[in-house]
Motif scaffolding. Structure first.
Motif, PDB file in Angstrom:
ATOM      1  N   PHE A   1      21.602 -41.492   0.088  1.00  0.00           N
ATOM      2  CA  PHE A   1      21.043 -42.259   1.197  1.00  0.00           C
ATOM      3  C   PHE A   1      22.106 -43.138   1.846  1.00  0.00           C
ATOM      4  CE2 PHE A   1      19.211 -46.167   2.903  1.00  0.00           C
ATOM      5  CZ  PHE A   1      18.287 -45.665   3.803  1.00  0.00           C
ATOM      6  N   PHE A   2      22.957 -43.752   1.004  1.00  0.00           N
ATOM      7  CA  PHE A   2      23.942 -44.680   1.549  1.00  0.00           C
ATOM      8  C   PHE A   2      25.259 -44.007   1.955  1.00  0.00           C
ATOM      9  CE2 PHE A   2      21.173 -47.685  -0.781  1.00  0.00           C
ATOM     10  CZ  PHE A   2      20.892 -48.564   0.264  1.00  0.00           C
ATOM     11  N   GLN A   3      25.291 -42.693   1.953  1.00  0.00           N
ATOM     12  CA  GLN A   3      26.475 -42.003   2.463  1.00  0.00           C
ATOM     13  C   GLN A   3      26.703 -42.300   3.943  1.00  0.00           C
ATOM     14  OE1 GLN A   3      28.403 -41.204  -0.173  1.00  0.00           O
ATOM     15  NE2 GLN A   3      28.795 -39.162   0.650  1.00  0.00           N
ATOM     16  N   ASP A   4      25.635 -42.363   4.719  1.00  0.00           N
ATOM     17  CA  ASP A   4      25.753 -42.602   6.155  1.00  0.00           C
ATOM     18  C   ASP A   4      24.996 -43.839   6.615  1.00  0.00           C
ATOM     19  OD1 ASP A   4      27.288 -40.162   6.794  1.00  0.00           O
ATOM     20  OD2 ASP A   4      25.478 -39.139   6.105  1.00  0.00           O
TER      21      ASP A   4
ATOM     22  N   VAL B   1      24.729 -48.609 -11.978  1.00  0.00           N
ATOM     23  CA  VAL B   1      25.100 -47.196 -11.958  1.00  0.00           C
ATOM     24  C   VAL B   1      24.088 -46.500 -11.056  1.00  0.00           C
ATOM     25  CG1 VAL B   1      25.757 -45.206 -13.331  1.00  0.00           C
ATOM     26  CG2 VAL B   1      25.776 -47.469 -14.378  1.00  0.00           C
ATOM     27  N   ILE B   2      24.586 -45.743 -10.074  1.00  0.00           N
ATOM     28  CA  ILE B   2      23.749 -45.228  -9.002  1.00  0.00           C
ATOM     29  C   ILE B   2      23.588 -43.719  -9.134  1.00  0.00           C
ATOM     30  CG2 ILE B   2      23.512 -45.051  -6.492  1.00  0.00           C
ATOM     31  CD1 ILE B   2      25.358 -47.523  -6.300  1.00  0.00           C
ATOM     32  N   GLY B   3      22.327 -43.279  -9.119  1.00  0.00           N
ATOM     33  CA  GLY B   3      22.017 -41.866  -9.192  1.00  0.00           C
ATOM     34  C   GLY B   3      22.150 -41.177  -7.841  1.00  0.00           C
ATOM     35  N   PRO B   4      22.064 -39.848  -7.827  1.00  0.00           N
ATOM     36  CA  PRO B   4      22.358 -39.077  -6.607  1.00  0.00           C
ATOM     37  C   PRO B   4      21.424 -39.366  -5.443  1.00  0.00           C
ATOM     38  CG  PRO B   4      21.494 -37.654  -8.371  1.00  0.00           C
ATOM     39  CD  PRO B   4      21.799 -38.977  -8.995  1.00  0.00           C
TER      40      PRO B   4
ATOM     41  N   ARG C   1      14.565 -51.198  -1.718  1.00  0.00           N
ATOM     42  CA  ARG C   1      13.784 -51.572  -0.541  1.00  0.00           C
ATOM     43  C   ARG C   1      14.390 -50.990   0.734  1.00  0.00           C
ATOM     44  NH1 ARG C   1      12.503 -57.808  -2.524  1.00  0.00           N
ATOM     45  NH2 ARG C   1      10.268 -57.493  -2.912  1.00  0.00           N
ATOM     46  N   ARG C   2      15.709 -51.020   0.818  1.00  0.00           N
ATOM     47  CA  ARG C   2      16.363 -50.479   2.012  1.00  0.00           C
ATOM     48  C   ARG C   2      16.138 -48.974   2.121  1.00  0.00           C
ATOM     49  NH1 ARG C   2      17.544 -49.106   6.208  1.00  0.00           N
ATOM     50  NH2 ARG C   2      19.476 -49.302   7.388  1.00  0.00           N
ATOM     51  N   MET C   3      16.223 -48.287   0.995  1.00  0.00           N
ATOM     52  CA  MET C   3      16.111 -46.835   1.017  1.00  0.00           C
ATOM     53  C   MET C   3      14.689 -46.373   1.304  1.00  0.00           C
ATOM     54  SD  MET C   3      17.169 -44.104  -1.942  1.00  0.00           S
ATOM     55  CE  MET C   3      15.564 -43.969  -2.697  1.00  0.00           C
TER      56      MET C   3
END
Length: 451
Positions: free
Chosen positions: A308-311, A300-303, A137-139
């Protein structure tokens, strides 16, 4: 098969057993149950694929408890890993770096589908679903979630609303932004399909139509058990999961695979999606990651999501996320599964023993309507009438379960099904012994199928 009336475990003393039962009944509140008339077994120990009660009666665990003891009870490598970690560092906050947490994440990522390289830890499966949907939802900035009927995703607010299982009814307010669709289930097809290929094609067409009618721009994620667990061990037809992946890609929807039950060897692959070479955006796990020796779950999180959550800060966390003792148990369990070929054993056990043995029971017993499964993950669907496929009644199901327990087999009975889900370490002899008990127990159902 061990005679359950003969002590083969270590019994408790009469005094200790009486005290434990008194404390249990006076103070414990059990899940999914009315409390007044409960009489739970008092377990005093377990080893491998067996556990025993306070009187020393031993049972072959064909339920893996809640389908989570994949590596068996009391595996020495896992116990040693927990003990070593406890002596060194019992706990540390989730914002701290710690070697065992990083090692567990690396091992999980190494066994996940290609490109899925990040892990977020939770305390169990239901929290994994909660956080995966929050990430989606956030993404996407979208509110809705799609989930299947005949599904179970957990017991917290969002995960319970996602569940298609009737257990959600007392808690379902209809206000969690969830829309539903029918997944493939050829034995009780809602698509009037004649074979698996037709069931697959029609189920995917139906899902695509639901997406379009709900509004693709409003849907954050499709949440789907890779192999439906509690609601029937429903193995998807070839092409279905790939089709779901394509629908998600078409509309920019996050694909969340719920592998809380089917992951970590249960289906004979590290993750069930591996049977079909499908890569979701997020995989929720728990149970088999360390066989529940210490509570642990995660995502487990895909690329796409990881980038998206890098920044962008992720708005969530848990005090015990990546608890060192739980992560140590995961490191011990995954290492043992690799070293001992436990995942391969589950695949072979299903192909050579459980699958053929259960089909023989279906040929023999008119109460068996359908057999389905993979690895150490199977179900017998029991019916009162094969022609009408009327589900076997409650009394007959209770009689089957009781007959199993009397003969030293602990079954998993759900609705009109017996789920055959032994630990992934189960050997051929124990598996065949369990099937022999099922054979005898099913005769009970054959004798009064209309009850």
């Amino acid at each position: 098969m061990t005679d359950p009336s003969t002590p083969h475990g270590v019994p408790m003393s009469d005094v200790d057993a009486k005290a434990a039962r008194a404390e249990d009944r006076a103070h414990l509140f059990y899940s999914w149950s009315a409390q007044r008339d409960l009489d739970p077994p008092l377990v005093s120990g377990a080893s491998g694929v067996h556990f025993w009660d306070a009187e020393g009666r031993r049972y072959l665990d064909f339920a893996s408890q809640f389908v989570h003891v994949n590596i068996g009870h009391q595996h020495p490598k896992v116990i040693a890993a927990i003990r070593e970690q406890a002596e060194r560092l019992c706990t540390i906050g989730p914002s701290m770096g710690v070697d065992v947490r990083a090692r567990a994440a690396r091992l999980i990522a190494e066994h996940a589908p290609a490109g899925m390289s990040r892990v977020f830890f939770t305390n169990g499966g239901t929290e994994a679903i909660e956080h995966a949907t929050r990430m989606a939802r956030r993404m996407t900035g979208r509110p809705k979630l799609l989930a299947a009927y005949r599904s179970y995703h957990g017991s917290t607010t969002t995960s319970m609303h996602l569940s298609g299982d009737p257990r959600r009814w007392p808690s379902d307010t209809g206000a969690a932004g969830v829309a539903r669709f029918f997944g493939p289930y050829l034995y009780r097809t809602v698509f009037h399909a004649r074979d698996e290929a037709e069931e697959c094609a029609r189920a995917l067409a139906h899902l695509d139509e639901v997406v379009r009618l709900e509004g693709p721009e409003t849907i954050a994620a499709i949440v789907l058990e890779s192999v439906v667990g509690t609601n029937g061990i429903l193995v998807p037809p070839d092409g279905y999961l790939a089709g779901v992946r394509a629908i998600c890609d078409r509309y920019g929807i996050v694909y969340i695979a719920d592998e809380v039950m089917s992951g970590f060897g249960r289906t004979g692959k590290w993750f069930a999606v591996d049977h079909w070479d499908v890569v979701p955006d997020l995989i929720c796990f728990a149970k088999g990651v360390n066989s529940g020796y210490v509570p642990l779950g995660g995502i487990v999180i895909g690329p796409r999501v990881a980038e998206f959550f890098q920044d962008t800060p992720y708005p969530g966390g848990l005090t015990y996320s990546g608890h060192p003792l739980a992560c140590a148990a995961a490191v011990g369990a995954i290492t043992a599964m690799d070293d001992e070929g436990i995942v391969d054993n589950a695949l072979r056990l299903g192909a050579e023993v459980l699958g053929p043995g259960l089909r023989e029971l279906a040929d023999k017993h008119p109460c068996v309507g359908d057999v389905r499964g993979l690895g150490a993950f199977w179900a017998l669907e029991l019916v009162a009438d094969r022609a009408t496929r009327e589900p076997l009644g409650t009394a007959a199901m209770a009689a089957v379960a009781a007959a199993c327990k009397e003969r030293g087999l602990w079954p998993m009975a759900v609705a009109n099904r017996i789920h055959v889900v032994p630990p992934c370490v189960t050997g051929d002899a124990d598996a065949r012994a369990g099937l022999a008990v099922l054979d005898a127990a099913l005769t009970t159902a054959d004798s009064h199928p209309s009850s």
